[in-house]
Scaffold this active site. Structure first.
Site, short mmCIF file in Angstrom:
data_model
loop_
_atom_site.label_atom_id
_atom_site.label_comp_id
_atom_site.label_asym_id
_atom_site.label_seq_id
_atom_site.Cartn_x
_atom_site.Cartn_y
_atom_site.Cartn_z
N ASP A 1 0.71 -6.07 24.82
CA ASP A 1 0.83 -4.61 24.71
C ASP A 1 2.00 -4.05 25.52
O ASP A 1 2.17 -4.37 26.70
CB ASP A 1 -0.48 -4.00 25.22
N SER B 1 2.20 0.41 21.57
CA SER B 1 0.86 0.19 21.02
C SER B 1 0.57 1.15 19.86
O SER B 1 1.30 1.19 18.89
CB SER B 1 -0.17 0.31 22.15
#
Length: 259
Positions: free
Chosen positions: A152, A40
């Protein structure tokens, strides 16, 4: 022959801006980094550094950004935000390079939500991999790459320590920007749908992360309890807290890498 040093930069939205402060200390102390893996926001900052980005310039650029540079609302179907603005930022920071053009070998972590598997990007376009890695479920639209629906990287591997080891690192520096939130029992203020989703994911992954984090030789834990996932108006605080956290572990870090 010196030991190879790997850097594992964790997920956390705006909290991950503290990675910049940590990189400023690493650069100042001439600590060599041979491998980087990121999830991320850790992927964004790590990729910028691997592409030759200067942490001081990164800090100045980050201070000019705000929430509007990251948020592009869409009609909800699989996410609240399109993610196109983040993709453009990733292209800018990496000069739209491919992995094989980087100064430092990089791995970017995403999660295949359909197969429930970790996906590690090591080739192809970096910005596209980052776009997958930042796709916080429910907040950013997931992306499909090579037939895989990706979200993610934090869902499977918030701080990709094992990935850096697999790349060849002898010494691993892990950075977890959610550490305090997970383990000190504080009441976390949840004020909007973005924070509801983000905090729910943090809770779900906390037990798994607790054991994985022990694999780091040095674990740096900036105190991001006052920063929410989209608090991009707290850039200076995040960077300074990253510096403080790195300074706190500096003597052990220098010893570990043989400096």
């Amino acid at each position: 022959m010196r030991k190879k040093v790997g850097l594992a930069l964790g997920a956390g939205g705006a909290k991950g801006l503290s990675h910049i402060g940590i990189l400023q200390v690493i650069k100042r102390e001439n600590i060599p980094i041979d491998f980087i893996a990121g999830s991320s926001m850790g992927a964004i900052v790590g990729a910028a550094y691997a592409a030759g980005g200067d942490p001081d310039f990164m800090a100045k650029l980050a201070c000019k950004l705000n929430q509007s540079h990251f948020v592009d609302v869409t009609i909800p179907k699989m996410g609240l935000l399109k993610g196109e603005k983040v993709l453009e930022i990733a292209r800018l920071l990496t000069h739209n390079k491919d992995f094989d053009q980087l100064n430092i070998p990089l791995s970017v972590i995403a999660t295949d939500i359909e197969r429930m598997e970790r996906v590690v990007f090591k080739e192809g376009n970096i910005a596209s991999a980052i776009r997958a890695s930042i796709s916080i479920p429910g907040i950013f639209n997931p992306v499909r790459i090579d037939g895989k629906l990706l979200v993610d990287g934090a869902v499977k591997d918030r701080v990709p320590i094992s990935v850096v080891k697999e790349m060849g690192a002898d010494i691993v520096i892990g950075v977890d920007v959610n550490y305090y939130q997970q383990y000190e029992g504080d009441v976390v203020q949840v004020n909007n749908i973005y924070e509801v989703i983000s905090q729910s994911i943090n809770i779900l992954e906390s037990e798994i992360s607790k054991f994985k984090l022990k694999e780091a030789d040095i674990l740096i834990t900036p105190d991001m309890r006052k920063v929410a996932v989209l608090d991009f108006n707290k850039v200076e605080f995040c960077i300074e807290e990253g510096k403080r956290a790195a300074e706190e572990k500096l003597s052990g870090l220098l010893k570990a890498v043989g400096l």
